[in-house]
Design a protein around this motif. Structure first.
Motif, short mmCIF file in Angstrom:
data_model
loop_
_atom_site.label_atom_id
_atom_site.label_comp_id
_atom_site.label_asym_id
_atom_site.label_seq_id
_atom_site.Cartn_x
_atom_site.Cartn_y
_atom_site.Cartn_z
N SER A 19 0.81 -1.24 0.00
CA SER A 19 0.00 0.00 0.00
C SER A 19 0.84 1.27 0.00
O SER A 19 0.28 2.36 0.19
CB SER A 19 -0.97 0.03 1.19
OG SER A 19 -1.94 -1.00 1.05
N LEU A 20 2.14 1.17 -0.24
CA LEU A 20 2.94 2.38 -0.39
C LEU A 20 2.63 3.09 -1.70
O LEU A 20 2.73 4.31 -1.80
CB LEU A 20 4.44 2.05 -0.33
CG LEU A 20 4.97 1.55 1.01
CD1 LEU A 20 6.43 1.17 0.90
CD2 LEU A 20 4.77 2.62 2.09
N LEU A 21 2.25 2.30 -2.73
CA LEU A 21 1.88 2.86 -4.02
C LEU A 21 0.35 2.82 -4.12
O LEU A 21 -0.26 1.74 -4.01
CB LEU A 21 2.48 2.06 -5.16
CG LEU A 21 2.35 2.69 -6.55
CD1 LEU A 21 3.32 3.84 -6.71
CD2 LEU A 21 2.56 1.65 -7.65
N ARG A 22 -0.27 3.98 -4.31
CA ARG A 22 -1.72 4.08 -4.35
C ARG A 22 -2.18 4.75 -5.64
O ARG A 22 -1.61 5.75 -6.05
CB ARG A 22 -2.23 4.86 -3.13
CG ARG A 22 -1.84 4.21 -1.81
CD ARG A 22 -2.37 5.00 -0.63
NE ARG A 22 -1.99 4.35 0.63
CZ ARG A 22 -2.36 4.78 1.82
NH1 ARG A 22 -3.14 5.86 1.94
NH2 ARG A 22 -1.99 4.15 2.91
N CYS A 23 -3.20 4.18 -6.23
CA CYS A 23 -3.70 4.64 -7.52
C CYS A 23 -5.11 5.19 -7.35
O CYS A 23 -6.01 4.50 -6.85
CB CYS A 23 -3.71 3.48 -8.52
SG CYS A 23 -2.10 2.66 -8.72
N TRP A 24 -5.31 6.41 -7.81
CA TRP A 24 -6.57 7.13 -7.58
C TRP A 24 -7.16 7.61 -8.90
O TRP A 24 -6.44 7.93 -9.84
CB TRP A 24 -6.31 8.37 -6.72
CG TRP A 24 -5.49 8.18 -5.48
CD1 TRP A 24 -4.12 8.05 -5.40
CD2 TRP A 24 -5.97 8.09 -4.13
NE1 TRP A 24 -3.73 7.90 -4.09
CE2 TRP A 24 -4.84 7.94 -3.28
CE3 TRP A 24 -7.25 8.17 -3.57
CZ2 TRP A 24 -4.95 7.84 -1.90
CZ3 TRP A 24 -7.36 8.08 -2.19
CH2 TRP A 24 -6.22 7.91 -1.37
N ILE A 25 -8.51 7.69 -8.93
CA ILE A 25 -9.21 8.25 -10.10
C ILE A 25 -10.25 9.25 -9.60
O ILE A 25 -11.00 8.98 -8.66
CB ILE A 25 -9.90 7.14 -10.93
CG1 ILE A 25 -8.89 6.15 -11.49
CG2 ILE A 25 -10.71 7.77 -12.08
CD1 ILE A 25 -9.50 5.03 -12.32
N LYS A 26 -10.32 10.39 -10.28
CA LYS A 26 -11.32 11.42 -9.94
C LYS A 26 -12.69 10.96 -10.42
O LYS A 26 -12.87 10.56 -11.55
CB LYS A 26 -10.95 12.74 -10.64
CG LYS A 26 -11.97 13.89 -10.45
CD LYS A 26 -11.74 14.63 -9.17
CE LYS A 26 -12.73 15.79 -9.02
NZ LYS A 26 -12.41 16.91 -9.91
#
Length: 201
Positions: free
Chosen positions: A193-200
């Motif tokens: 969970s150090l790398l997190r991917c987000w979408i608006k």
């Protein structure tokens, strides 16, 4: 004559950390492990941000350009932009991009607050603001540091991301998430969970 970089030539620099470090002078090599994203992390982020589309991706606080150089080498359809306050690091990044023939990689010597973020589609953020907090490792002493700057930059990025259109993607690495508005959905995590991917939304 084709301007597409030789994938075999590029491969030897992006298959492991040692290969990448050898592109740079020794003082920069010594900073790599602590201050810039591992190649595997950058590659995973590029998969989420680019997805074979012609998009403009901005790395906020790009250092010596490791994320952009890695992205440009594996996803030629996308354009990768790095913004960095330290001119010497920007110069090194530009030299390496030219050496590798990565015409889809671009670097700017500037503070990210001077950019119009709406000119970019998606973003990568390995928390370059942390340097401003007491007790954290600094790259050098060439810029000012303060907790107030950390708060200012985090709030500024938060407000800019709020104004981006639906579908905007951002990948954060080693971030507390202070800069991510609640209008973004967390859709993927990697590397504990150090790398997190987000979408608006």
């Amino acid at each position: 004559m084709s301007t597409v970089p030789d994938s075999i030539l590029l491969g030897k620099y992006f298959t492991d950390e040692a290969g990448f470090r050898n592109l740079f002078p020794l003082p920069i090599q010594k900073l790599d492990a602590l201050h810039w994203s591992p190649i595997t992390v950058a590659g995973k982020a590029v998969q989420f941000l680019a997805q074979h589309e012609v998009v403009n991706i901005l790395d906020i606080g790009s250092g010596i350009g490791k994320f952009c150089l890695t992205g440009g080498s594996i996803q030629p359809a996308a354009h990768f932009y790095g913004v960095e306050q330290r001119e010497d690091l920007v110069k090194q990044a530009i030299i390496v991009a030219h050496r590798l023939g990565l015409n889809n990689v671009h670097f700017m010597h500037s503070n990210f607050t001077q950019l119009d973020l709406k000119e970019y589609d998606h973003f990568y953020f390995y928390n370059s603001f942390f340097e401003n907090l007491p007790g954290t490792d600094k790259i050098d002493d060439s810029i000012a540091y303060s907790r107030e700057l950390y708060n200012y930059y985090s709030h500024y990025l938060y407000k800019q991301l709020e104004e981006m259109p639906a579908g905007t993607r951002i990948v954060t690495y080693c971030s507390w998430g202070d800069e991510i508005p609640d209008t973004y959905s967390l859709v993927e995590t990697h590397f504990d969970s150090l790398l997190r991917c987000w979408i608006k939304r």
